[in-house]
Design an enzyme around this catalytic site. Structure first.
Site, PDB file in Angstrom:
ATOM      1  N   HIS A 133      -2.573  81.002  89.279  1.00  0.00           N
ATOM      2  CA  HIS A 133      -3.379  81.697  88.238  1.00  0.00           C
ATOM      3  C   HIS A 133      -3.853  80.854  87.328  1.00  0.00           C
ATOM      4  CE1 HIS A 133      -5.620  85.585  87.094  1.00  0.00           C
ATOM      5  NE2 HIS A 133      -5.216  85.207  86.021  1.00  0.00           N
ATOM      6  N   HIS A 147      -9.172  82.398  87.006  1.00  0.00           N
ATOM      7  CA  HIS A 147      -9.865  83.949  86.267  1.00  0.00           C
ATOM      8  C   HIS A 147     -10.754  83.465  84.945  1.00  0.00           C
ATOM      9  CE1 HIS A 147      -8.256  87.414  83.851  1.00  0.00           C
ATOM     10  NE2 HIS A 147      -9.604  87.548  83.976  1.00  0.00           N
ATOM     11  N   ASP A 165      -6.064  80.612  83.726  1.00  0.00           N
ATOM     12  CA  ASP A 165      -7.035  81.504  83.126  1.00  0.00           C
ATOM     13  C   ASP A 165      -7.752  80.410  82.238  1.00  0.00           C
ATOM     14  OD1 ASP A 165      -6.078  83.927  83.198  1.00  0.00           O
ATOM     15  OD2 ASP A 165      -4.147  83.211  82.726  1.00  0.00           O
ATOM     16  N   MET A 208      -7.578  94.463  85.292  1.00  0.00           N
ATOM     17  CA  MET A 208      -6.968  93.818  84.033  1.00  0.00           C
ATOM     18  C   MET A 208      -5.904  95.034  83.346  1.00  0.00           C
ATOM     19  SD  MET A 208      -7.587  90.732  83.580  1.00  0.00           S
ATOM     20  CE  MET A 208      -6.593  90.572  82.021  1.00  0.00           C
TER      21      MET A 208
END
Ligand code: DX5
Ligand code: ZN
Length: 246
Positions: free
Chosen positions: A34, A75, A36, A168
Protein backbone atom coordinates in the site's frame (compact mmCIF):
# COMPACT_ATOMS: atom_id res chain seq x y z
CA UNK A 1 -16.11 -11.99 1.60
CA UNK A 2 -13.26 -12.68 -0.81
CA UNK A 3 -10.07 -14.06 0.82
CA UNK A 4 -7.81 -11.74 2.82
CA UNK A 5 -5.38 -9.45 1.04
CA UNK A 6 -2.79 -7.96 3.38
CA UNK A 7 -1.35 -4.67 2.18
CA UNK A 8 1.29 -3.17 4.49
CA UNK A 9 1.52 0.60 4.18
CA UNK A 10 5.09 1.60 3.42
CA UNK A 11 4.37 5.02 4.94
CA UNK A 12 5.68 3.49 8.17
CA UNK A 13 8.81 2.01 6.56
CA UNK A 14 12.23 3.63 6.75
CA UNK A 15 12.16 5.92 3.69
CA UNK A 16 15.96 5.74 3.45
CA UNK A 17 15.61 1.98 2.89
CA UNK A 18 12.41 1.96 0.90
CA UNK A 19 13.35 -0.48 -1.85
CA UNK A 20 14.63 -3.07 0.58
CA UNK A 21 11.64 -2.53 2.89
CA UNK A 22 9.30 -3.33 -0.02
CA UNK A 23 11.00 -6.55 -1.03
CA UNK A 24 11.38 -7.68 2.62
CA UNK A 25 7.72 -7.09 3.33
CA UNK A 26 6.64 -9.17 0.34
CA UNK A 27 9.09 -11.85 1.49
CA UNK A 28 7.45 -11.78 4.92
CA UNK A 29 4.09 -12.72 3.44
CA UNK A 30 2.47 -9.46 2.36
CA UNK A 31 0.21 -9.71 -0.69
CA UNK A 32 0.25 -6.09 -1.82
CA UNK A 33 2.15 -2.95 -0.97
CA UNK A 34 0.00 0.00 0.00
CA UNK A 35 1.68 3.16 -1.28
CA UNK A 36 0.40 6.41 0.25
CA UNK A 37 0.70 9.36 -2.12
CA UNK A 38 0.08 12.73 -0.42
CA UNK A 39 0.31 16.14 -2.07
CA UNK A 40 0.08 18.61 0.81
CA UNK A 41 -3.25 19.90 -0.56
CA UNK A 42 -5.78 17.11 -0.20
CA UNK A 43 -4.14 16.14 3.09
CA UNK A 44 -1.84 18.16 5.39
CA UNK A 45 1.24 16.04 4.63
CA UNK A 46 3.48 15.14 1.68
CA UNK A 47 5.13 11.87 0.72
CA UNK A 48 6.47 11.20 -2.78
CA UNK A 49 5.37 10.89 -6.38
CA UNK A 50 5.73 8.77 -9.50
CA UNK A 51 9.57 8.93 -9.81
CA UNK A 52 9.96 7.28 -6.41
CA UNK A 53 7.27 4.70 -7.22
CA UNK A 54 9.21 3.80 -10.42
CA UNK A 55 12.34 3.12 -8.38
CA UNK A 56 10.74 1.08 -5.60
CA UNK A 57 8.64 -0.89 -8.11
CA UNK A 58 11.84 -2.39 -9.50
CA UNK A 59 12.51 -3.97 -6.08
CA UNK A 60 9.34 -6.05 -6.26
CA UNK A 61 8.58 -8.67 -8.89
CA UNK A 62 5.74 -7.82 -11.22
CA UNK A 63 2.47 -9.44 -10.19
CA UNK A 64 1.60 -12.56 -12.13
CA UNK A 65 -2.17 -11.98 -12.15
CA UNK A 66 -4.68 -9.29 -11.31
CA UNK A 67 -4.69 -8.89 -7.53
CA UNK A 68 -1.57 -11.07 -7.39
CA UNK A 69 1.36 -10.87 -5.03
CA UNK A 70 3.31 -7.64 -5.35
CA UNK A 71 0.38 -5.52 -6.51
CA UNK A 72 1.16 -1.83 -6.03
CA UNK A 73 -1.91 -0.38 -4.36
CA UNK A 74 -1.49 3.38 -4.71
CA UNK A 75 -3.68 5.40 -2.36
CA UNK A 76 -3.90 8.79 -4.03
CA UNK A 77 -4.48 11.42 -1.34
CA UNK A 78 -4.17 14.16 -3.91
CA UNK A 79 -6.32 17.07 -5.04
CA UNK A 80 -6.13 16.32 -8.78
CA UNK A 81 -6.57 12.58 -9.24
CA UNK A 82 -7.06 12.63 -13.00
CA UNK A 83 -3.83 14.50 -13.65
CA UNK A 84 -1.52 11.74 -12.41
CA UNK A 85 -3.10 8.62 -13.92
CA UNK A 86 -0.69 8.17 -16.83
CA UNK A 87 2.42 8.92 -14.78
CA UNK A 88 1.45 6.34 -12.17
CA UNK A 89 0.65 3.73 -14.81
CA UNK A 90 4.14 4.27 -16.24
CA UNK A 91 5.65 4.08 -12.76
CA UNK A 92 4.19 0.59 -12.24
CA UNK A 93 1.09 1.28 -10.19
CA UNK A 94 -1.39 -1.62 -10.54
CA UNK A 95 -4.35 -0.24 -8.62
CA UNK A 96 -5.00 3.50 -8.63
CA UNK A 97 -7.27 4.37 -5.72
CA UNK A 98 -8.50 7.97 -5.78
CA UNK A 99 -10.58 9.87 -3.27
CA UNK A 100 -14.21 10.54 -4.12
CA UNK A 101 -13.92 13.96 -2.44
CA UNK A 102 -11.02 14.98 -4.68
CA UNK A 103 -12.77 13.90 -7.88
CA UNK A 104 -15.89 15.93 -7.15
CA UNK A 105 -14.05 18.99 -5.78
CA UNK A 106 -10.99 19.19 -8.03
CA UNK A 107 -9.61 22.71 -7.77
CA UNK A 108 -8.45 23.03 -11.40
CA UNK A 109 -4.96 24.16 -10.46
CA UNK A 110 -2.80 25.26 -13.37
CA UNK A 111 -0.05 22.81 -14.24
CA UNK A 112 3.44 23.74 -15.54
CA UNK A 113 2.25 22.93 -19.06
CA UNK A 114 -0.63 25.36 -18.67
CA UNK A 115 -3.41 22.80 -18.66
CA UNK A 116 -5.66 22.20 -15.73
CA UNK A 117 -7.30 19.21 -14.15
CA UNK A 118 -11.00 19.58 -14.80
CA UNK A 119 -13.56 18.43 -12.32
CA UNK A 120 -14.09 14.75 -13.07
CA UNK A 121 -17.06 12.61 -12.24
CA UNK A 122 -16.02 9.46 -10.40
CA UNK A 123 -17.37 7.23 -13.17
CA UNK A 124 -15.42 9.09 -15.87
CA UNK A 125 -12.27 8.86 -13.79
CA UNK A 126 -12.78 5.12 -13.20
CA UNK A 127 -13.18 4.61 -16.95
CA UNK A 128 -10.01 6.64 -17.59
CA UNK A 129 -8.03 4.58 -15.05
CA UNK A 130 -9.27 1.34 -16.62
CA UNK A 131 -8.37 2.56 -20.11
CA UNK A 132 -4.84 3.23 -18.86
CA UNK A 133 -4.56 -0.44 -17.89
CA UNK A 134 -4.83 -0.17 -14.10
CA UNK A 135 -7.43 -1.40 -11.65
CA UNK A 136 -9.48 1.40 -10.12
CA UNK A 137 -10.32 2.01 -6.48
CA UNK A 138 -12.44 4.69 -4.84
CA UNK A 139 -11.81 5.89 -1.29
CA UNK A 140 -13.99 7.85 1.12
CA UNK A 141 -12.92 9.85 4.17
CA UNK A 142 -14.64 9.42 7.55
CA UNK A 143 -16.77 12.53 6.92
CA UNK A 144 -18.15 11.20 3.63
CA UNK A 145 -21.32 9.12 3.67
CA UNK A 146 -21.27 5.64 2.19
CA UNK A 147 -24.42 6.66 0.33
CA UNK A 148 -22.35 8.46 -2.32
CA UNK A 149 -21.09 5.04 -3.45
CA UNK A 150 -24.35 3.29 -4.31
CA UNK A 151 -24.89 5.08 -7.60
CA UNK A 152 -21.26 4.43 -8.58
CA UNK A 153 -21.44 0.72 -7.75
CA UNK A 154 -24.83 0.18 -9.36
CA UNK A 155 -23.72 1.55 -12.74
CA UNK A 156 -24.41 -1.15 -15.39
CA UNK A 157 -21.42 0.08 -17.47
CA UNK A 158 -18.67 -2.24 -16.26
CA UNK A 159 -15.73 -0.01 -17.24
CA UNK A 160 -17.07 2.70 -14.95
CA UNK A 161 -17.40 0.52 -11.86
CA UNK A 162 -14.55 0.40 -9.30
CA UNK A 163 -12.69 -2.83 -8.57
CA UNK A 164 -12.26 -1.86 -4.94
CA UNK A 165 -13.72 0.50 -2.35
CA UNK A 166 -11.54 1.94 0.42
CA UNK A 167 -13.20 2.93 3.68
CA UNK A 168 -10.87 5.15 5.69
CA UNK A 169 -10.81 4.28 9.38
CA UNK A 170 -8.73 7.37 10.27
CA UNK A 171 -8.53 10.89 8.81
CA UNK A 172 -6.12 10.51 5.90
CA UNK A 173 -2.70 12.14 6.26
CA UNK A 174 -0.67 10.29 8.85
CA UNK A 175 0.24 6.80 10.00
CA UNK A 176 -0.08 5.65 13.59
CA UNK A 177 -3.52 7.12 14.39
CA UNK A 178 -6.29 5.43 16.39
CA UNK A 179 -8.77 3.18 14.61
CA UNK A 180 -12.27 4.69 14.19
CA UNK A 181 -14.77 1.87 14.75
CA UNK A 182 -17.46 4.43 13.87
CA UNK A 183 -16.62 3.83 10.18
CA UNK A 184 -17.40 0.10 10.22
CA UNK A 185 -21.13 0.38 9.52
CA UNK A 186 -20.09 1.59 6.05
CA UNK A 187 -18.23 -1.69 5.53
CA UNK A 188 -21.17 -3.73 6.82
CA UNK A 189 -23.58 -1.97 4.47
CA UNK A 190 -21.30 -2.47 1.46
CA UNK A 191 -20.64 -6.13 2.24
CA UNK A 192 -24.35 -6.85 2.63
CA UNK A 193 -25.03 -5.64 -0.91
CA UNK A 194 -21.79 -6.80 -2.55
CA UNK A 195 -20.54 -10.22 -1.33
CA UNK A 196 -17.66 -10.28 -3.85
CA UNK A 197 -16.49 -6.65 -3.72
CA UNK A 198 -12.95 -5.92 -2.55
CA UNK A 199 -13.45 -3.72 0.52
CA UNK A 200 -10.28 -2.18 1.92
CA UNK A 201 -9.89 -0.60 5.34
CA UNK A 202 -7.03 1.75 6.12
CA UNK A 203 -5.97 3.37 9.38
CA UNK A 204 -5.31 1.96 12.83
CA UNK A 205 -5.53 -1.69 11.82
CA UNK A 206 -3.66 -4.06 14.15
CA UNK A 207 -4.12 -7.34 15.97
CA UNK A 208 -6.36 -5.39 18.38
CA UNK A 209 -8.74 -3.96 15.79
CA UNK A 210 -8.71 -6.55 13.01
CA UNK A 211 -11.56 -8.68 14.39
CA UNK A 212 -14.03 -5.79 14.25
CA UNK A 213 -13.01 -4.93 10.69
CA UNK A 214 -13.16 -8.58 9.59
CA UNK A 215 -16.58 -9.07 11.19
CA UNK A 216 -17.89 -6.07 9.28
CA UNK A 217 -16.71 -7.70 6.05
CA UNK A 218 -13.45 -5.99 5.10
CA UNK A 219 -11.05 -8.25 3.16
CA UNK A 220 -8.24 -5.91 2.04
CA UNK A 221 -6.31 -4.88 5.11
CA UNK A 222 -3.86 -1.99 5.19
CA UNK A 223 -1.52 -1.82 8.17
CA UNK A 224 1.41 0.55 8.53
CA UNK A 225 2.66 0.98 12.07
CA UNK A 226 1.37 -2.45 13.16
CA UNK A 227 3.54 -4.18 10.55
CA UNK A 228 6.61 -1.95 10.38
CA UNK A 229 6.70 -1.35 14.14
CA UNK A 230 6.61 -5.07 14.94
CA UNK A 231 9.60 -7.15 16.00
CA UNK A 232 8.28 -9.85 13.66
CA UNK A 233 6.30 -8.29 10.77
CA UNK A 234 5.67 -11.72 9.25
CA UNK A 235 3.79 -12.82 12.35
CA UNK A 236 1.58 -9.73 12.28
CA UNK A 237 0.80 -10.27 8.59
CA UNK A 238 -0.14 -13.89 9.34
CA UNK A 239 -2.40 -12.92 12.27
CA UNK A 240 -4.20 -10.29 10.23
CA UNK A 241 -4.74 -12.83 7.45
CA UNK A 242 -6.05 -15.50 9.82
CA UNK A 243 -8.51 -13.07 11.41
CA UNK A 244 -10.02 -12.18 8.03
CA UNK A 245 -10.14 -15.77 6.73
CA UNK A 246 -11.52 -17.20 9.99
C1 DX5 B 1 -3.13 7.41 6.32
C2 DX5 B 1 -2.71 6.39 5.31
C3 DX5 B 1 -2.53 5.04 5.85
C4 DX5 B 1 -1.49 4.90 6.93
C5 DX5 B 1 -1.95 3.82 7.85
O1 DX5 B 1 -3.46 8.58 5.66
O2 DX5 B 1 -3.66 6.32 4.27
O3 DX5 B 1 -2.29 4.11 4.80
O4 DX5 B 1 -0.21 4.59 6.46
O5 DX5 B 1 -1.06 3.73 8.92
P1 DX5 B 1 -1.45 2.94 10.26
O6 DX5 B 1 -1.69 1.52 9.88
O7 DX5 B 1 -0.26 3.13 11.11
O8 DX5 B 1 -2.69 3.59 10.81
ZN1 ZN C 1 -3.45 4.67 2.83
Amino acid sequence: SPPAIIAPSILSADFAELGRACSHTIGQGADWLHVDIMDGHFVPNMTFGAPVVTKIRSHVNPPTEAYGKGTFDCHMMIAEPKRWVQDFKKAGCDLYCFHYEAAVNSTAAVTPSGTSDEKTSPKELIRYIHESGMQAGIAIKPSTSVDVLWEILENPVKEEVPDMVLIMTVEPGFGGQSFMASELPKVTALRKKYPELHIEVDGGLSEKTIDQAADAGANVIVAGSAVFGAADPGEVILKLREAVNA
